[in-house]
Design an enzyme around this catalytic site. Structure first.
Site, PDB file in Angstrom:
ATOM      1  N   ASP A 134      37.594  33.303  39.577  1.00 45.70           N
ATOM      2  CA  ASP A 134      38.329  32.201  40.205  1.00 45.70           C
ATOM      3  C   ASP A 134      37.758  30.906  39.612  1.00 45.70           C
ATOM      4  O   ASP A 134      38.108  30.543  38.491  1.00 45.70           O
ATOM      5  CB  ASP A 134      38.111  32.355  41.723  1.00 45.70           C
ATOM      6  CG  ASP A 134      38.924  31.397  42.570  1.00 45.70           C
ATOM      7  OD1 ASP A 134      39.978  30.942  42.126  1.00 45.70           O
ATOM      8  OD2 ASP A 134      38.503  31.111  43.704  1.00 45.70           O
ATOM      9  N   GLU A 166      33.884  42.573  36.886  1.00 47.86           N
ATOM     10  CA  GLU A 166      34.155  41.679  38.009  1.00 47.86           C
ATOM     11  C   GLU A 166      35.581  41.913  38.499  1.00 47.86           C
ATOM     12  O   GLU A 166      36.480  42.198  37.701  1.00 47.86           O
ATOM     13  CB  GLU A 166      33.947  40.225  37.540  1.00 47.86           C
ATOM     14  CG  GLU A 166      34.243  39.139  38.537  1.00 47.86           C
ATOM     15  CD  GLU A 166      33.399  39.151  39.807  1.00 47.86           C
ATOM     16  OE1 GLU A 166      33.326  40.223  40.436  1.00 47.86           O
ATOM     17  OE2 GLU A 166      32.864  38.091  40.180  1.00 47.86           O
ATOM     18  N   ASP A 167      35.785  41.807  39.796  1.00 49.54           N
ATOM     19  CA  ASP A 167      37.139  42.006  40.346  1.00 49.54           C
ATOM     20  C   ASP A 167      38.046  40.829  40.004  1.00 49.54           C
ATOM     21  O   ASP A 167      39.171  41.001  39.570  1.00 49.54           O
ATOM     22  CB  ASP A 167      37.105  42.254  41.867  1.00 49.54           C
ATOM     23  CG  ASP A 167      36.298  41.211  42.645  1.00 49.54           C
ATOM     24  OD1 ASP A 167      35.664  40.330  42.015  1.00 49.54           O
ATOM     25  OD2 ASP A 167      36.301  41.272  43.881  1.00 49.54           O
ATOM     26  N   PHE A 225      45.165  33.235  47.568  1.00 51.42           N
ATOM     27  CA  PHE A 225      44.101  34.126  47.996  1.00 51.42           C
ATOM     28  C   PHE A 225      44.601  35.563  48.058  1.00 51.42           C
ATOM     29  O   PHE A 225      45.587  35.871  48.720  1.00 51.42           O
ATOM     30  CB  PHE A 225      43.555  33.694  49.366  1.00 51.42           C
ATOM     31  CG  PHE A 225      42.352  34.475  49.761  1.00 51.42           C
ATOM     32  CD1 PHE A 225      41.119  34.224  49.181  1.00 51.42           C
ATOM     33  CD2 PHE A 225      42.451  35.497  50.686  1.00 51.42           C
ATOM     34  CE1 PHE A 225      40.005  34.974  49.515  1.00 51.42           C
ATOM     35  CE2 PHE A 225      41.335  36.251  51.035  1.00 51.42           C
ATOM     36  CZ  PHE A 225      40.113  35.985  50.450  1.00 51.42           C
ATOM     37  N   ARG A 270      39.989  45.786  51.547  1.00 49.96           N
ATOM     38  CA  ARG A 270      39.531  46.355  50.261  1.00 49.96           C
ATOM     39  C   ARG A 270      40.185  47.693  49.974  1.00 49.96           C
ATOM     40  O   ARG A 270      40.311  48.104  48.835  1.00 49.96           O
ATOM     41  CB  ARG A 270      38.010  46.575  50.291  1.00 49.96           C
ATOM     42  CG  ARG A 270      37.201  45.306  50.442  1.00 49.96           C
ATOM     43  CD  ARG A 270      35.743  45.596  50.125  1.00 49.96           C
ATOM     44  NE  ARG A 270      34.843  44.557  50.622  1.00 49.96           N
ATOM     45  CZ  ARG A 270      34.566  43.432  49.991  1.00 49.96           C
ATOM     46  NH1 ARG A 270      35.135  43.169  48.830  1.00 49.96           N
ATOM     47  NH2 ARG A 270      33.722  42.563  50.508  1.00 49.96           N
TER      48      ARG A 270
END
Ligand code: IMP
Ligand code: MG
Length: 179
Positions: A106, A102-103, A155, A168
């Protein structure tokens, strides 16, 4: 501090690509040690994790395969509160040693959804590797086995992470400037 504008919003430099690279190398060393003698099935959560996954697996010295699932929860910089599966998994993972890639974790909603879905497919083992983790935002109890970099709330874009699909391709990671 270096600033950029993406889709009309201002972001400032947060993590340099050399530091991303260093933490991926550390994660790969840990995985190579922990899985010695095993054959790993990586499951990459698209879209955000594609760049992390491609860099990480090239540092893995063990037999491994990779597959992809596509989940979505964000619109712009807000989570919608529900996680939707857009592309599912074709491979049989029963009896496999699976690592989810997973990047960023959160709230933990995405990783928890994916993890419980994959558990029903009876893997021999199931672990989680995430490049980034926002501990202050995390609302779940699921253990994150491999964490690259812990970040404060804010963010982020770059290195796979996007704002409305953009950003990205950035080599470094940037944080939204709060106004
Ligand atoms: P969670 O479900 O709240 O843990 O959010 C995880 C997913 O939301 C990640 O897979 C990302 O795709 C996306 N996400 C969470 N935080 C950010 C961020 O700061 N920038 C870009 N995407 C994010
Ligand atoms: Mg993601």
């Amino acid at each position: 501090m270096k600033k950029i504008v993406v889709q009309g919003k201002e972001f400032e430099l947060s993590i340099l690509s050399v530091n991303i690279k260093r933490s991926i190398e550390r994660l790969a060393v840990e995985i190579n040690e922990d899985y010695a003698g095993k054959d790993i099935m990586f499951i990459c959560i698209l879209n955000g994790s594609c760049i992390f996954a491609s860099d990480l697996i090239r540092k893995i010295k063990l037999p491994c395969q990779i597959s992809f699932i596509k989940m979505t929860s964000y619109i712009g910089k807000e989570s919608t509160g529900t996680v939707k599966e857009i592309i599912g998994l074709n491979e049989d993972i029963s009896g496999r040693d699976v690592i989810i890639l997973e990047d960023i974790v959160d709230s933990g909603m995405t990783i928890e959804t994916v993890s419980s879905k994959l558990k029903t497919k009876h893997p021999a083992s199931l672990k989680i590797a995430t490049l980034l983790f926002k501990p202050q935002a995390y609302q779940k109890n699921l253990n994150l086995d491999y964490v690259g970099i812990e970040m404060p709330n804010g963010f982020l874009i770059g290195y796979g992470l996007d704002y409305n699909g953009y950003g990205r391709n950035l080599e470094d990671i940037y944080v939204l400037k709060e106004t």
